[in-house]
Motif scaffolding. Structure first.
Motif, short mmCIF file in Angstrom:
data_model
loop_
_atom_site.label_atom_id
_atom_site.label_comp_id
_atom_site.label_asym_id
_atom_site.label_seq_id
_atom_site.Cartn_x
_atom_site.Cartn_y
_atom_site.Cartn_z
N LYS A 183 -0.78 32.90 7.33
CA LYS A 183 -0.03 31.99 6.46
C LYS A 183 -0.60 32.05 5.04
CE LYS A 183 1.25 27.15 5.93
NZ LYS A 183 1.11 25.80 6.47
N GLY A 184 -1.91 32.10 4.93
CA GLY A 184 -2.55 32.17 3.62
C GLY A 184 -2.20 33.46 2.88
N VAL A 185 -2.22 34.57 3.60
CA VAL A 185 -1.89 35.87 2.99
C VAL A 185 -0.44 35.87 2.54
CG1 VAL A 185 -1.56 38.32 3.49
CG2 VAL A 185 -3.65 37.18 4.21
N PHE B 40 11.14 39.80 -1.94
CA PHE B 40 9.81 39.98 -1.35
C PHE B 40 9.81 39.57 0.11
CE2 PHE B 40 6.08 37.68 0.10
CZ PHE B 40 5.12 38.66 0.08
N CYS B 41 10.38 38.40 0.39
CA CYS B 41 10.39 37.88 1.77
C CYS B 41 11.14 38.80 2.71
CB CYS B 41 10.99 36.48 1.81
SG CYS B 41 9.89 35.22 1.18
N SER B 42 12.25 39.35 2.24
CA SER B 42 13.05 40.18 3.14
C SER B 42 12.51 41.59 3.29
CB SER B 42 14.50 40.21 2.67
OG SER B 42 14.60 40.85 1.43
N THR B 43 11.65 42.04 2.39
CA THR B 43 11.17 43.43 2.47
C THR B 43 9.67 43.57 2.72
OG1 THR B 43 10.90 43.58 0.07
CG2 THR B 43 13.01 44.30 0.99
N ILE C 91 7.24 41.21 6.44
CA ILE C 91 7.03 41.76 7.78
C ILE C 91 5.86 42.74 7.80
CG2 ILE C 91 8.71 43.65 7.58
CD1 ILE C 91 8.09 41.50 10.70
N HIS C 92 5.68 43.48 6.72
CA HIS C 92 4.56 44.42 6.64
C HIS C 92 3.23 43.66 6.59
CE1 HIS C 92 7.39 47.67 6.24
NE2 HIS C 92 7.93 47.09 5.19
N LEU C 93 3.23 42.55 5.86
CA LEU C 93 2.00 41.75 5.79
C LEU C 93 1.66 41.13 7.14
CD1 LEU C 93 2.55 39.99 2.36
CD2 LEU C 93 0.85 41.74 2.89
N THR C 94 2.66 40.61 7.84
CA THR C 94 2.39 40.02 9.15
C THR C 94 1.95 41.08 10.15
OG1 THR C 94 4.73 40.09 9.74
CG2 THR C 94 3.91 38.02 8.88
N ASP C 95 2.53 42.27 10.08
CA ASP C 95 2.10 43.37 10.95
C ASP C 95 0.65 43.74 10.68
OD1 ASP C 95 4.56 43.49 12.19
OD2 ASP C 95 5.24 45.28 11.08
N ASN D 81 -6.14 41.37 15.69
CA ASN D 81 -5.91 41.75 17.08
C ASN D 81 -5.13 40.64 17.79
OD1 ASN D 81 -6.02 43.44 19.33
ND2 ASN D 81 -7.88 42.46 20.09
N ALA D 82 -3.99 40.28 17.19
CA ALA D 82 -3.20 39.16 17.69
C ALA D 82 -1.72 39.48 17.57
CB ALA D 82 -3.52 37.91 16.88
N TYR D 83 -0.91 38.67 18.26
CA TYR D 83 0.54 38.76 18.16
C TYR D 83 0.97 37.69 17.16
CZ TYR D 83 5.45 38.37 19.46
OH TYR D 83 6.81 38.32 19.43
N VAL D 84 1.63 38.10 16.09
CA VAL D 84 2.06 37.16 15.06
C VAL D 84 3.58 37.09 15.10
CG1 VAL D 84 2.09 36.67 12.59
CG2 VAL D 84 0.08 37.75 13.62
#
Length: 64
Positions: free
Chosen positions: A4-6, A26-29, A32-36, A43-46
């Protein structure tokens, strides 16, 4: 909470540098890369969660 912070930091950066219209892009493109990346780093499922569903009739679908 690290993810969430990132996301928040990058979203605010997008807003401050190019305005709210750029933040939507930014949100649409990029989000997802940041959460991945954070999922790999932690080492988690986000996954995305919301305090209020857009359509309360939609049920969560498990993807096998």
């Amino acid at each position: 909470m690290q993810t969430k912070g990132v996301l928040g930091k990058n979203l605010l950066g997008a807003i401050n540098s190019k305005g709210t219209e750029h933040a939507v892009s930014f949100c649409s493109t990029k989000a997802i890369h940041l959460t991945d990346s954070m999922a790999v780093a932690l080492n988690a499922y986000v996954k995305r969660v919301s305090n209020k569903n857009i359509n309360p009739k939609i049920r969560q679908i498990k993807i096998n």
